[in-house]
Design a protein around this motif. Sequence first.
Motif, PDB file in Angstrom:
ATOM      1  N   ARG A 100       0.842  -1.185   0.000  1.00 19.30           N
ATOM      2  CA  ARG A 100       0.000   0.000   0.000  1.00 19.30           C
ATOM      3  C   ARG A 100       0.883   1.242   0.000  1.00 19.30           C
ATOM      4  O   ARG A 100       1.629   1.478   0.935  1.00 19.30           O
ATOM      5  CB  ARG A 100      -0.913  -0.024   1.220  1.00 19.30           C
ATOM      6  CG  ARG A 100      -1.834  -1.227   1.275  1.00 19.30           C
ATOM      7  CD  ARG A 100      -2.970  -1.088   0.323  1.00 19.30           C
ATOM      8  NE  ARG A 100      -3.721   0.087   0.728  1.00 19.30           N
ATOM      9  CZ  ARG A 100      -4.909   0.405   0.288  1.00 19.30           C
ATOM     10  NH1 ARG A 100      -5.498  -0.328  -0.589  1.00 19.30           N
ATOM     11  NH2 ARG A 100      -5.507   1.499   0.711  1.00 19.30           N
ATOM     12  N   ASP A 101       0.808   2.006  -1.084  1.00 24.21           N
ATOM     13  CA  ASP A 101       1.611   3.221  -1.181  1.00 24.21           C
ATOM     14  C   ASP A 101       0.915   4.230  -2.080  1.00 24.21           C
ATOM     15  O   ASP A 101      -0.155   3.952  -2.617  1.00 24.21           O
ATOM     16  CB  ASP A 101       3.029   2.904  -1.658  1.00 24.21           C
ATOM     17  CG  ASP A 101       3.080   2.233  -3.015  1.00 24.21           C
ATOM     18  OD1 ASP A 101       2.350   2.670  -3.942  1.00 24.21           O
ATOM     19  OD2 ASP A 101       3.870   1.286  -3.171  1.00 24.21           O
ATOM     20  N   LEU A 102       1.516   5.394  -2.251  1.00 25.62           N
ATOM     21  CA  LEU A 102       0.914   6.455  -3.067  1.00 25.62           C
ATOM     22  C   LEU A 102       0.656   6.021  -4.509  1.00 25.62           C
ATOM     23  O   LEU A 102      -0.200   6.584  -5.177  1.00 25.62           O
ATOM     24  CB  LEU A 102       1.786   7.716  -3.030  1.00 25.62           C
ATOM     25  CG  LEU A 102       1.756   8.496  -1.726  1.00 25.62           C
ATOM     26  CD1 LEU A 102       2.840   9.575  -1.720  1.00 25.62           C
ATOM     27  CD2 LEU A 102       0.394   9.117  -1.477  1.00 25.62           C
ATOM     28  N   GLY A 103       1.377   5.011  -4.971  1.00 23.26           N
ATOM     29  CA  GLY A 103       1.128   4.485  -6.314  1.00 23.26           C
ATOM     30  C   GLY A 103      -0.281   3.919  -6.468  1.00 23.26           C
ATOM     31  O   GLY A 103      -0.809   3.856  -7.574  1.00 23.26           O
ATOM     32  N   ASP A 104      -0.915   3.534  -5.363  1.00 22.97           N
ATOM     33  CA  ASP A 104      -2.274   2.995  -5.399  1.00 22.97           C
ATOM     34  C   ASP A 104      -3.320   4.071  -5.661  1.00 22.97           C
ATOM     35  O   ASP A 104      -4.451   3.756  -6.003  1.00 22.97           O
ATOM     36  CB  ASP A 104      -2.618   2.302  -4.072  1.00 22.97           C
ATOM     37  CG  ASP A 104      -1.775   1.067  -3.818  1.00 22.97           C
ATOM     38  OD1 ASP A 104      -1.287   0.455  -4.785  1.00 22.97           O
ATOM     39  OD2 ASP A 104      -1.591   0.725  -2.633  1.00 22.97           O
ATOM     40  N   VAL A 105      -2.969   5.336  -5.430  1.00 21.29           N
ATOM     41  CA  VAL A 105      -3.958   6.409  -5.558  1.00 21.29           C
ATOM     42  C   VAL A 105      -3.508   7.485  -6.549  1.00 21.29           C
ATOM     43  O   VAL A 105      -4.003   8.611  -6.518  1.00 21.29           O
ATOM     44  CB  VAL A 105      -4.298   7.044  -4.183  1.00 21.29           C
ATOM     45  CG1 VAL A 105      -4.991   6.039  -3.277  1.00 21.29           C
ATOM     46  CG2 VAL A 105      -3.062   7.621  -3.516  1.00 21.29           C
ATOM     47  N   THR A 106      -2.550   7.139  -7.427  1.00 24.61           N
ATOM     48  CA  THR A 106      -2.054   8.111  -8.402  1.00 24.61           C
ATOM     49  C   THR A 106      -1.981   7.495  -9.794  1.00 24.61           C
ATOM     50  O   THR A 106      -2.033   6.275  -9.960  1.00 24.61           O
ATOM     51  CB  THR A 106      -0.636   8.611  -8.042  1.00 24.61           C
ATOM     52  OG1 THR A 106       0.271   7.501  -8.017  1.00 24.61           O
ATOM     53  CG2 THR A 106      -0.618   9.340  -6.720  1.00 24.61           C
ATOM     54  N   ARG A 107      -1.854   8.381 -10.764  1.00 19.89           N
ATOM     55  CA  ARG A 107      -1.562   7.966 -12.141  1.00 19.89           C
ATOM     56  C   ARG A 107      -0.433   8.847 -12.650  1.00 19.89           C
ATOM     57  O   ARG A 107      -0.291   9.998 -12.228  1.00 19.89           O
ATOM     58  CB  ARG A 107      -2.786   8.083 -13.030  1.00 19.89           C
ATOM     59  CG  ARG A 107      -3.285   9.498 -13.244  1.00 19.89           C
ATOM     60  CD  ARG A 107      -4.529   9.514 -14.154  1.00 19.89           C
ATOM     61  NE  ARG A 107      -5.117  10.827 -14.194  1.00 19.89           N
ATOM     62  CZ  ARG A 107      -4.769  11.786 -15.052  1.00 19.89           C
ATOM     63  NH1 ARG A 107      -3.829  11.567 -15.950  1.00 19.89           N
ATOM     64  NH2 ARG A 107      -5.362  12.962 -15.024  1.00 19.89           N
ATOM     65  N   VAL A 108       0.371   8.293 -13.536  1.00 22.10           N
ATOM     66  CA  VAL A 108       1.487   9.037 -14.121  1.00 22.10           C
ATOM     67  C   VAL A 108       0.936  10.070 -15.098  1.00 22.10           C
ATOM     68  O   VAL A 108      -0.008   9.785 -15.851  1.00 22.10           O
ATOM     69  CB  VAL A 108       2.464   8.076 -14.834  1.00 22.10           C
ATOM     70  CG1 VAL A 108       3.556   8.843 -15.561  1.00 22.10           C
ATOM     71  CG2 VAL A 108       3.074   7.108 -13.821  1.00 22.10           C
ATOM     72  N   VAL A 109       1.516  11.272 -15.088  1.00 23.23           N
ATOM     73  CA  VAL A 109       1.178  12.317 -16.060  1.00 23.23           C
ATOM     74  C   VAL A 109       2.473  12.753 -16.746  1.00 23.23           C
ATOM     75  O   VAL A 109       3.563  12.499 -16.254  1.00 23.23           O
ATOM     76  CB  VAL A 109       0.485  13.542 -15.398  1.00 23.23           C
ATOM     77  CG1 VAL A 109      -0.855  13.153 -14.811  1.00 23.23           C
ATOM     78  CG2 VAL A 109       1.363  14.199 -14.360  1.00 23.23           C
ATOM     79  N   GLU A 110       2.325  13.383 -17.875  1.00 28.83           N
ATOM     80  CA  GLU A 110       3.490  13.913 -18.591  1.00 28.83           C
ATOM     81  C   GLU A 110       4.079  15.086 -17.820  1.00 28.83           C
ATOM     82  O   GLU A 110       3.353  15.845 -17.179  1.00 28.83           O
ATOM     83  CB  GLU A 110       3.084  14.376 -19.993  1.00 28.83           C
ATOM     84  CG  GLU A 110       2.637  13.255 -20.912  1.00 28.83           C
ATOM     85  CD  GLU A 110       3.758  12.292 -21.225  1.00 28.83           C
ATOM     86  OE1 GLU A 110       4.921  12.737 -21.392  1.00 28.83           O
ATOM     87  OE2 GLU A 110       3.476  11.080 -21.294  1.00 28.83           O
ATOM     88  N   TYR A 154      12.686  12.041 -11.140  1.00 31.19           N
ATOM     89  CA  TYR A 154      11.304  11.978 -10.685  1.00 31.19           C
ATOM     90  C   TYR A 154      10.329  11.608 -11.793  1.00 31.19           C
ATOM     91  O   TYR A 154      10.519  11.966 -12.952  1.00 31.19           O
ATOM     92  CB  TYR A 154      10.873  13.330 -10.106  1.00 31.19           C
ATOM     93  CG  TYR A 154      11.486  13.646  -8.770  1.00 31.19           C
ATOM     94  CD1 TYR A 154      11.041  13.012  -7.616  1.00 31.19           C
ATOM     95  CD2 TYR A 154      12.499  14.585  -8.653  1.00 31.19           C
ATOM     96  CE1 TYR A 154      11.599  13.304  -6.379  1.00 31.19           C
ATOM     97  CE2 TYR A 154      13.055  14.885  -7.418  1.00 31.19           C
ATOM     98  CZ  TYR A 154      12.599  14.230  -6.292  1.00 31.19           C
ATOM     99  OH  TYR A 154      13.144  14.525  -5.076  1.00 31.19           O
ATOM    100  N   THR A 155       9.243  10.945 -11.381  1.00 31.44           N
ATOM    101  CA  THR A 155       8.108  10.658 -12.249  1.00 31.44           C
ATOM    102  C   THR A 155       6.950  11.523 -11.782  1.00 31.44           C
ATOM    103  O   THR A 155       6.580  11.468 -10.601  1.00 31.44           O
ATOM    104  CB  THR A 155       7.709   9.168 -12.158  1.00 31.44           C
ATOM    105  OG1 THR A 155       8.812   8.366 -12.560  1.00 31.44           O
ATOM    106  CG2 THR A 155       6.498   8.875 -13.020  1.00 31.44           C
ATOM    107  N   ALA A 201       2.408  15.544  -7.778  1.00 33.45           N
ATOM    108  CA  ALA A 201       3.590  15.147  -7.011  1.00 33.45           C
ATOM    109  C   ALA A 201       4.659  14.611  -7.950  1.00 33.45           C
ATOM    110  O   ALA A 201       4.379  14.219  -9.087  1.00 33.45           O
ATOM    111  CB  ALA A 201       3.231  14.091  -5.980  1.00 33.45           C
ATOM    112  N   LEU A 202       5.876  14.623  -7.452  1.00 27.31           N
ATOM    113  CA  LEU A 202       7.031  14.080  -8.163  1.00 27.31           C
ATOM    114  C   LEU A 202       7.550  12.930  -7.321  1.00 27.31           C
ATOM    115  O   LEU A 202       7.855  13.108  -6.142  1.00 27.31           O
ATOM    116  CB  LEU A 202       8.105  15.151  -8.335  1.00 27.31           C
ATOM    117  CG  LEU A 202       7.615  16.424  -9.017  1.00 27.31           C
ATOM    118  CD1 LEU A 202       8.668  17.509  -8.938  1.00 27.31           C
ATOM    119  CD2 LEU A 202       7.234  16.135 -10.456  1.00 27.31           C
TER     120      LEU A 202
END
Length: 181
Positions: free
Chosen positions: A106-116, A172-173, A125-126
């Motif tokens: 369980r981490d922030l990746g569960d509630v985010t999507r990558v953007v350009e 950063y992503t 966020a980065l």
Amino acid sequence: MRRGIVIAGVVVVGLGLAGDAAVRERVALADFGPAAMARAEAWFVAGPTYNQDACFSVGGGYSGTDWAGVLGGCHRPSYRADCSGFVSMAWGLSVSYATPRGGGGRDLGDVTRVVERGALVMGDALVRDGEHVRLFERWVDRERGRYLAYDFGSTPVKHRVYVWGGPGELDYTPVRYLGVA
């Protein structure tokens, strides 16, 4: 009748907690960014000390983490006093999520999507998987090479200009909270 009230209460609580993972409510981008910045600024002014084993809230100060309990050891209104707790707090999440890392969990990746990179907006966020997360505020130049961000990688919380890919900078992503419409 009383039983129906209790069941309804459980459903409401369940929906509130599902708000992070399932993103039940969409927040307008125009509202999300300024709200995230206001919360980030409150921590910046309060000056909490970086501590992955402590929870912090502006109004309540420090408390201990509960690793046996809720995900991340801290829950609203207190958040873990580290980079991912800081971003969880700025985003108004119900708990402190961890910095995204490989291998699941369980981490922030569960509630985010990558953007350009060029699509970054206030409140995004980065992320450097397994290492760090920073809260993006805005670009400070037309070339989008320098940006203003909040950063809680050490004490105190910092609010300053960073150079994308500059010396000593992580790779950063850019990510956006899934609850942003």
